[in-house]
Design a protein around this motif. Structure first.
Motif, PDB file in Angstrom:
ATOM      1  N   GLU A  53      -5.080   5.736  -9.190  1.00 15.11           N
ATOM      2  CA  GLU A  53      -6.432   4.793  -8.599  1.00 15.11           C
ATOM      3  C   GLU A  53      -7.374   4.622  -9.865  1.00 15.11           C
ATOM      4  O   GLU A  53      -7.837   3.453 -10.186  1.00 15.11           O
ATOM      5  CB  GLU A  53      -7.064   5.413  -7.512  1.00 15.11           C
ATOM      6  CG  GLU A  53      -8.207   4.294  -6.865  1.00 15.11           C
ATOM      7  CD  GLU A  53      -7.429   3.184  -6.620  1.00 15.11           C
ATOM      8  OE1 GLU A  53      -8.276   2.209  -6.740  1.00 15.11           O
ATOM      9  OE2 GLU A  53      -6.764   3.115  -6.104  1.00 15.11           O
TER      10      GLU A  53
ATOM     11  N   PRO B 144       3.839   5.574  -9.390  1.00 10.49           N
ATOM     12  CA  PRO B 144       2.637   4.427  -8.852  1.00 10.49           C
ATOM     13  C   PRO B 144       1.379   4.750  -9.743  1.00 10.49           C
ATOM     14  O   PRO B 144       0.984   5.936 -10.038  1.00 10.49           O
ATOM     15  CB  PRO B 144       2.730   4.835  -7.198  1.00 10.49           C
ATOM     16  CG  PRO B 144       4.094   5.455  -7.084  1.00 10.49           C
ATOM     17  CD  PRO B 144       4.434   6.346  -8.237  1.00 10.49           C
TER      18      PRO B 144
ATOM     19  N   LYS C 252       4.414  -1.566  -4.058  1.00 10.81           N
ATOM     20  CA  LYS C 252       4.353  -0.783  -2.731  1.00 10.81           C
ATOM     21  C   LYS C 252       5.201  -1.663  -1.999  1.00 10.81           C
ATOM     22  O   LYS C 252       5.824  -0.938  -1.134  1.00 10.81           O
ATOM     23  CB  LYS C 252       2.900  -0.958  -2.459  1.00 10.81           C
ATOM     24  CG  LYS C 252       2.698  -0.094  -1.001  1.00 10.81           C
ATOM     25  CD  LYS C 252       1.220   0.135  -0.886  1.00 10.81           C
ATOM     26  CE  LYS C 252       0.973   0.903   0.275  1.00 10.81           C
ATOM     27  NZ  LYS C 252      -0.640   0.966   0.637  1.00 10.81           N
ATOM     28  N   GLU C 253       5.100  -2.844  -1.991  1.00  6.70           N
ATOM     29  CA  GLU C 253       5.800  -3.636  -1.000  1.00  6.70           C
ATOM     30  C   GLU C 253       7.448  -3.853  -1.364  1.00  6.70           C
ATOM     31  O   GLU C 253       8.107  -4.383  -0.480  1.00  6.70           O
ATOM     32  CB  GLU C 253       5.028  -4.985  -0.440  1.00  6.70           C
ATOM     33  CG  GLU C 253       3.996  -4.461  -0.009  1.00  6.70           C
ATOM     34  CD  GLU C 253       2.958  -5.899   0.190  1.00  6.70           C
ATOM     35  OE1 GLU C 253       3.253  -7.011  -0.016  1.00  6.70           O
ATOM     36  OE2 GLU C 253       1.849  -5.809   0.756  1.00  6.70           O
TER      37      GLU C 253
ATOM     38  N   ALA D 213       0.492  -3.502  -8.361  1.00  6.14           N
ATOM     39  CA  ALA D 213       0.569  -2.316  -7.468  1.00  6.14           C
ATOM     40  C   ALA D 213       0.957  -2.659  -6.161  1.00  6.14           C
ATOM     41  O   ALA D 213       1.663  -1.945  -5.574  1.00  6.14           O
ATOM     42  CB  ALA D 213      -0.795  -1.584  -7.542  1.00  6.14           C
ATOM     43  N   GLN D 214       0.341  -3.849  -5.578  1.00 10.11           N
ATOM     44  CA  GLN D 214       0.652  -4.208  -4.075  1.00 10.11           C
ATOM     45  C   GLN D 214       2.101  -4.492  -4.143  1.00 10.11           C
ATOM     46  O   GLN D 214       2.630  -4.109  -3.146  1.00 10.11           O
ATOM     47  CB  GLN D 214      -0.359  -5.010  -3.709  1.00 10.11           C
ATOM     48  CG  GLN D 214      -0.179  -5.560  -2.298  1.00 10.11           C
ATOM     49  CD  GLN D 214      -0.527  -4.415  -1.283  1.00 10.11           C
ATOM     50  OE1 GLN D 214      -1.260  -3.481  -1.643  1.00 10.11           O
ATOM     51  NE2 GLN D 214       0.131  -4.447  -0.336  1.00 10.11           N
TER      52      GLN D 214
END
Length: 521
Positions: free
Chosen positions: A32, A29, A67-68, A63-64
């Motif tokens: 940041e 992932p 993540k989902e 990225a979102q």
């Protein structure tokens, strides 16, 4: 070519930190700090912060979604081609979209898709962060020996979609050849190589030539490139004929329907396979202007005669207008920007020999057409037959010379004076023999009285243009000549290059301005 020693110095000077960032983010992932780092790297070679920020937003969206778990996963894919086919089907989603629409979706979200593919299939793909900057990517490839496949044509949307996969093949080959990890390859592409070339300074031109063309461009008030504008340099669709230094008048479509600002082209134009409109250049705003509506243009004595106005500005991007119309626009606006003029200096000077004509008339004329001294050769020695005969033309423009072959775009022969029809016939006969030997597209005879231009299509028989130097003082007359024989390209010369059709501009065997062939002799 790739230099291992220079690369090692880069790594030792802090490049390893960039490598580690790419490695952490593309195999796991996102870290940041990936987002601000990519933004800073791209700002070094992309002058438009809106382009950069749009790409960073796509990375945040990715990225979102990762993540989902919102992005589909494809099983049993074992090659670049299989992945690209699966992505094609994913974008279509069974809706039966056209190839044009699928490509539009892919190119519009290039940062998102290419980064996702790189994370999911790191052995196949590389994130692509050169959106609207294929010029930089192409220069990196040429400089460091990355062998890119041939670029698809504009209308081949599926091939342009698949071209990303072809690029990744070339990049992966380069990575393996030089024993780089994916993180090292990305650090090379987005940090080391752009800085090595000079970033934005490698293609934005500070000292621009005088404008040789004025083009119209079209946009809208909510256009991505114009909305909330922070930078005056933006990427825009351009005509193939546009050159650095040329001017562009921005026309805002409905509801404004008006000229809005004047821009200048600050980079050379380039083809970008992932730019929807394909051909683009960077432009910089010179000045906002008081808007002149289409309604007013239709009533104006000058603009109402222009074909683009009669077509209600349909197809506005890349349409060229004559200098007189541009100067008229500045007069209407009472604008202080320089007018476009082509004035022959020292018009009343005496010419004592051909060298005077060459120095004081021909060379300034070629310069105004866009040819530097590096673009032509004087007194080119051409052996004919068994080394017992030579041709030595006065000016060979855009020559291509090898050990056994000579060719050129234009042949220009100079005389001091052509005061009779007989002298003109003799001068044209000599120039024609040179032009035929070189396979030139255009043949020009020049003297202190003016120029005569002929074309290879009728074996340089009839003049398509005859103009006095005084007639060339007229901006519109010079505009027409520049469109015909101006320096618009480099590369192959000779009839095989399929030049601009002279008849389309002037009509067959049609003279413009003062017809010197009918002057009293």
């Amino acid at each position: 070519m790739f230099n291992a020693y220079v690369w090692a110095n880069y790594l030792a000077a802090g490049g390893k930190n960039t490598v580690r960032l790419f490695s952490r983010s593309l195999y796991a992932p996102f870290a940041e700090e990936y987002f601000p780092t990519i933004r800073a790297l791209r700002c070094a070679y992309c002058p438009d912060t809106k382009i950069v920020d749009e790409g960073i937003q796509q990375l945040h969206d990715l990225a979102q979604d990762l993540k989902e778990g919102n992005f589909g996963r494809w099983k049993r894919v074992h090659s670049i081609d299989m992945v690209m086919d699966s992505l094609h089907a994913e974008i279509d989603a069974g809706d039966g979209l056209s190839e044009k629409d699928i490509f539009s979706c892919f190119s519009g979200s290039l940062d998102y898709f290419t980064t996702y593919l790189s994370i999911t299939f790191p052995d196949f793909f590389v994130p692509y962060y050169f959106k609207y900057n294929f010029n930089i990517f192409e220069k990196i490839s040429h400089t460091f020996g990355i062998h890119l496949p041939e670029m698809p044509l504009k209308k081949h949307y599926r091939e342009r979609f698949l071209y990303y996969g072809e690029i990744c093949r070339a990049l992966q080959d380069f990575r393996k050849k030089h024993h780089l990890t994916l993180g090292e390859l990305c650090a090379f592409l987005y940090d080391f190589a752009p800085k090595y070339l000079g970033g934005v300074k490698s293609y934005l031109i500070e000292k621009l030539p005088e404008p040789r063309g004025i083009f119209c461009i079209g946009g809208s008030e909510d256009d991505f490139f114009l909305k909330n504008q922070k930078s005056s340099v933006i990427c825009w669709q351009c005509a193939p004929e546009a050159l650095a230094g040329d001017l562009a008048i921005m026309y805002l479509r409905s509801p404004a329907s008006a000229f809005d600002s004047i821009w200048k082209v600050v980079s050379t134009g380039f083809n970008d396979p992932f730019f929807y409109y394909y051909r683009c250049a960077y432009i910089e705003k010179m000045q906002s202007i008081s808007r002149i509506s289409l309604h007013k243009l239709r009533k104006d004595s000058v603009f109402q005669t222009l074909p683009i106005v009669r077509k209600n500005m349909q197809g506005i991007n890349g349409v060229e207008i004559p200098p007189s119309a541009y100067n008229h626009l500045l007069a209407i606006l009472q604008c202080e920007l320089p007018r476009i003029e082509h004035i022959q200096e020292n018009a009343d000077i005496l010419y004592f020999n051909e060298k005077d004509v060459e120095k004081k008339l021909v060379k300034p004329f070629l310069a105004r057409l866009g040819y530097s001294e590096a673009d032509y050769q004087q007194q080119l020695y051409i052996e004919v037959g068994n080394h017992n005969f030579a041709l030595i033309p006065d000016f060979v423009i855009l020559p291509h010379v090898t050990s056994d072959h000579h060719s050129a775009y234009i042949l220009l022969e100079t005389k001091l004076s052509i005061a009779s029809a007989r002298q003109l016939r003799e001068a044209k006969k000599q120039a024609r023999s040179y032009a035929k030997q070189l396979g030139a597209i255009f043949c020009i005879v020049a003297s202190k009285e003016g120029i005569w231009i002929s074309h290879f299509q009728d074996d340089y028989d009839e003049d398509i243009v005859t103009l006095s130097w005084a007639a060339l003082n007229d901006a519109d007359a010079f505009f027409s000549v520049r469109r015909l024989i101006g320096n618009r390209r480099k590369g192959k010369c000779g009839p095989a290059a399929q030049p601009r059709d002279a008849g389309r501009l002037f009509g067959p065997r049609h003279t413009v301005g003062q017809d010197l062939s009918k002057r009293p002799m």
